[in-house]
Design a protein around this motif. Structure first.
Motif, PDB file in Angstrom:
ATOM      1  N   SER A 434       0.827  -1.217   0.000  1.00 43.86           N
ATOM      2  CA  SER A 434       0.000   0.000   0.000  1.00 43.86           C
ATOM      3  C   SER A 434       0.855   1.259   0.000  1.00 43.86           C
ATOM      4  CB  SER A 434      -0.926  -0.009   1.223  1.00 43.86           C
ATOM      5  OG  SER A 434      -1.799  -1.117   1.186  1.00 43.86           O
ATOM      6  N   ALA A 435       1.944   1.241   0.791  1.00 46.18           N
ATOM      7  CA  ALA A 435       2.822   2.407   0.864  1.00 46.18           C
ATOM      8  C   ALA A 435       3.463   2.691  -0.492  1.00 46.18           C
ATOM      9  CB  ALA A 435       3.896   2.193   1.926  1.00 46.18           C
ATOM     10  N   GLU A 437       2.352   1.687  -3.437  1.00 51.70           N
ATOM     11  CA  GLU A 437       1.282   2.058  -4.366  1.00 51.70           C
ATOM     12  C   GLU A 437       0.927   3.533  -4.218  1.00 51.70           C
ATOM     13  OE1 GLU A 437      -3.079   0.209  -5.590  1.00 51.70           O
ATOM     14  OE2 GLU A 437      -2.523   0.372  -3.466  1.00 51.70           O
ATOM     15  N   ASN A 438       0.753   3.987  -2.975  1.00 52.27           N
ATOM     16  CA  ASN A 438       0.405   5.392  -2.718  1.00 52.27           C
ATOM     17  C   ASN A 438       1.537   6.328  -3.143  1.00 52.27           C
ATOM     18  OD1 ASN A 438      -2.072   4.636  -1.673  1.00 52.27           O
ATOM     19  ND2 ASN A 438      -1.291   4.502   0.432  1.00 52.27           N
ATOM     20  N   SER A 439       2.771   5.918  -2.867  1.00 51.89           N
ATOM     21  CA  SER A 439       3.922   6.730  -3.260  1.00 51.89           C
ATOM     22  C   SER A 439       3.995   6.882  -4.778  1.00 51.89           C
ATOM     23  CB  SER A 439       5.211   6.084  -2.746  1.00 51.89           C
ATOM     24  OG  SER A 439       6.346   6.765  -3.226  1.00 51.89           O
ATOM     25  N   LEU A 441       1.473   6.720  -6.906  1.00 50.46           N
ATOM     26  CA  LEU A 441       0.369   7.572  -7.356  1.00 50.46           C
ATOM     27  C   LEU A 441       0.663   9.045  -7.119  1.00 50.46           C
ATOM     28  CD1 LEU A 441      -2.655   5.459  -6.070  1.00 50.46           C
ATOM     29  CD2 LEU A 441      -1.966   5.789  -8.458  1.00 50.46           C
ATOM     30  N   VAL A 442       1.368   9.363  -6.043  1.00 48.94           N
ATOM     31  CA  VAL A 442       1.644  10.757  -5.685  1.00 48.94           C
ATOM     32  C   VAL A 442       2.861  11.298  -6.434  1.00 48.94           C
ATOM     33  CG1 VAL A 442       2.336  12.303  -3.810  1.00 48.94           C
ATOM     34  CG2 VAL A 442       0.567  10.555  -3.420  1.00 48.94           C
ATOM     35  N   ASN A 446      -0.556   9.054 -11.855  1.00 55.67           N
ATOM     36  CA  ASN A 446      -1.845   8.665 -11.297  1.00 55.67           C
ATOM     37  C   ASN A 446      -2.435   7.512 -12.121  1.00 55.67           C
ATOM     38  OD1 ASN A 446      -4.112   8.681  -9.680  1.00 55.67           O
ATOM     39  ND2 ASN A 446      -5.127  10.300 -10.846  1.00 55.67           N
ATOM     40  N   SER A 448      -3.448   3.693 -11.544  1.00 53.47           N
ATOM     41  CA  SER A 448      -3.670   2.712 -10.470  1.00 53.47           C
ATOM     42  C   SER A 448      -3.095   1.343 -10.806  1.00 53.47           C
ATOM     43  CB  SER A 448      -5.161   2.592 -10.164  1.00 53.47           C
ATOM     44  OG  SER A 448      -5.885   2.191 -11.313  1.00 53.47           O
ATOM     45  N   ALA A 451       0.624   1.495 -10.423  1.00 52.49           N
ATOM     46  CA  ALA A 451       0.946   1.611  -8.999  1.00 52.49           C
ATOM     47  C   ALA A 451       0.854   0.247  -8.320  1.00 52.49           C
ATOM     48  CB  ALA A 451      -0.003   2.605  -8.333  1.00 52.49           C
TER      49      ALA A 451
END
Length: 487
Positions: A434-435, A437-439, A441-442, A446, A448, A451
């Protein structure tokens, strides 16, 4: 020396022999009763995961709350499995078995008929309590009724169950959800549990030794807080974050309680868990390898479907079908691998298995958005064959390294380590996924699907490092002194 002889003499007088004549033991029906119950328990461990999204909407609870249907299962196992070591010395085999399967039936029916979330959660906890007894009991019976030169084959069959249950859970559950309601994930297992109970009542003898031991309440409390705190802490880390005071506090308190628990066991005349098992180097080596194997395997069974569904955009049921060939081939080969272990020894089987697992992770790290599905199938087959060669055989060699009087303690320790490793592995790897994946995306794009692929790649890279470590450790495996395993 005199004190030791006196103590051993007292212990001999305290032991009540409940073994029946060897010719009366019908191994086939006994194994059927135990392994069917174990399969249902391990199937239930993962089968409900595929339905969590639907259940969240049905019961009107958020993702954090619904996740407790999985977390509570592991948490119960982590708390209760350590206690079974002393329970197997205090109660007969039949008493333990009947209690375990009865709990399972009650928990399954309660979950299947649940109309509110709290009843479903309670049913899952009662189910896990039954499995917490069944797994150590099965290993103890196998090691008691099987001669040392045939334990590999017997544990190979158990390895089949240990892998088939969690591996087939999502596939079969997906099929059930496509044709029936989620209740049937539980209802379909009830006939198998009744079969197990009937066969156990008819064929299962008392094969253990009953000792006059008392259950130390302080040890139980310390064990519960220790294992429960660690499992709970890592389980909620994905939602709260690893720097959360709740997460850090639970893990610190858990480790502190385990240290106090260990100190207390060394000072007790009759400990709840006899930690003298750790005096045997091959047992310690096996414990470490089992932890790595379960850490990697159970986290892989979560992350790989996430990669296929989130990066490759494959439906849940199709994902289960893709993973099915590897799981089935592993089931078919498990007994043969066990017999090869008996014939050629541990290193000849376990080391090649660890290498296959490492090769599987090498391919996993290369997976991207364009990966062909046939490659996913082939890689999973290689991975599952490797795990099949490692999992049960490491456990067999680990317990073979102990004298018989330490079997209940050794089994309780190995089973506890495995369940904690599974819970920690899933929590840690999902958090890392999750970390990343979020990194992505940011900081990058963008997208998904990309990611999800990046998150999976990082997790598989970490697992590869652990798999290589396991391969190196396997080089130090030795066949234990046969005198330790004499029955």
């Amino acid at each position: 020396m005199n004190t030791q002889i006196k103590t051993e003499s007292i212990e001999k007088h305290q032991i009540h022999k409940v073994l029946i004549p060897k010719q009366e033991i019908k191994t086939g029906p006994i194994m059927a009763a135990l392994l069917v119950a174990g399969f249902v328990g391990l199937f239930s461990e993962t089968a409900l995961n595929i339905a969590l999204g639907d259940l969240s909407q049905i019961f009107h609870v958020n993702a954090t709350t619904i996740q407790w249907l999985a977390t509570a299962y592991f948490l119960t196992l982590g708390i209760l499995v350590p206690v079974t070591g002393i329970l197997m010395q205090k109660f007969t085999t039949r008493q333990m078995f009947i209690t375990a399967v009865t709990l399972f039936i009650i928990g399954t029916i309660l979950a299947a008929a649940a109309s509110v979330f709290s009843f479903l959660l309670l049913g899952r906890i009662i189910q896990a309590a039954g499995l917490a007894i069944t797994l150590p009991l099965t290993q103890n019976v196998i090691f008691t009724i099987s001669p040392p030169n045939k334990r590999g084959a017997a544990m190979g069959v158990m390895g089949l169950v240990m892998l088939a249950g969690p591996a087939l859970g999502p596939t079969l559950a997906g099929l059930i959800l496509d044709t029936l309601s989620w209740h049937w994930i539980f209802w379909v297992t009830v006939p198998f549990l009744l079969f197990s109970l009937i066969f156990g009542l008819v064929y299962l003898p008392n094969v253990n030794e009953i000792r006059k031991v008392s259950i130390d309440a302080i040890s139980v409390i310390l064990s519960t807080i220790g294992f429960g705190g660690i499992v709970y802490g890592v389980s909620v880390s994905g939602d709260l974050g690893w720097i959360s005071s709740t997460v850090i506090g639970c893990i610190v308190i858990g480790f502190a309680s385990l240290i106090l628990f260990a100190i207390r066991q060394t000072k007790m005349e009759t400990p709840m868990l006899n930690l003298k098992a750790f005096h045997y180097p091959q047992f310690v080596l096996g414990i470490v390898m089992s932890f790595i194997t379960f850490f990697n395997m159970l986290s892989m069974l979560v992350i790989l479907p996430m990669y296929m569904q989130m990066a490759l955009l494959i439906a849940a049921f199709t994902t289960g079908l893709i993973l099915l060939p590897g799981s089935l081939l592993n089931c078919i080969s498990a007994p043969t691998i066990g017999r090869l272990f008996d014939k050629y020894g541990p290193k000849a089987i376990i080391t090649p298995g660890t290498i296959l697992v490492a090769i599987g992770y090498v391919f996993y790290t290369q997976f991207d958005l364009d990966k062909a599905l046939w490659m996913v199938v082939i890689t999973h087959i290689v991975m599952m064959l490797g795990i099949g060669a490692v999992l049960a055989n490491v456990q067999t060699n680990t317990l073979n390294s102990l004298p018989r009087q330490y079997y209940p303690d050794g089994i309780a320790l190995t089973q506890t380590i495995q369940q904690v490793a599974g819970a920690v592995g899933i929590a840690v790897m999902v958090s890392i996924f999750s970390a990343k994946e979020n990194s992505y995306l940011v900081d990058i794009a963008n997208e998904s699907t990309q990611a999800a692929a990046a998150g999976s790649s990082l997790v598989f890279t970490i697992s590869l490092v652990l798999a290589v470590l396991n391969a190196v450790l396997s080089l130090f495996i030795k066949k234990p002194n046969s005198l330790h395993a004499v029955i």
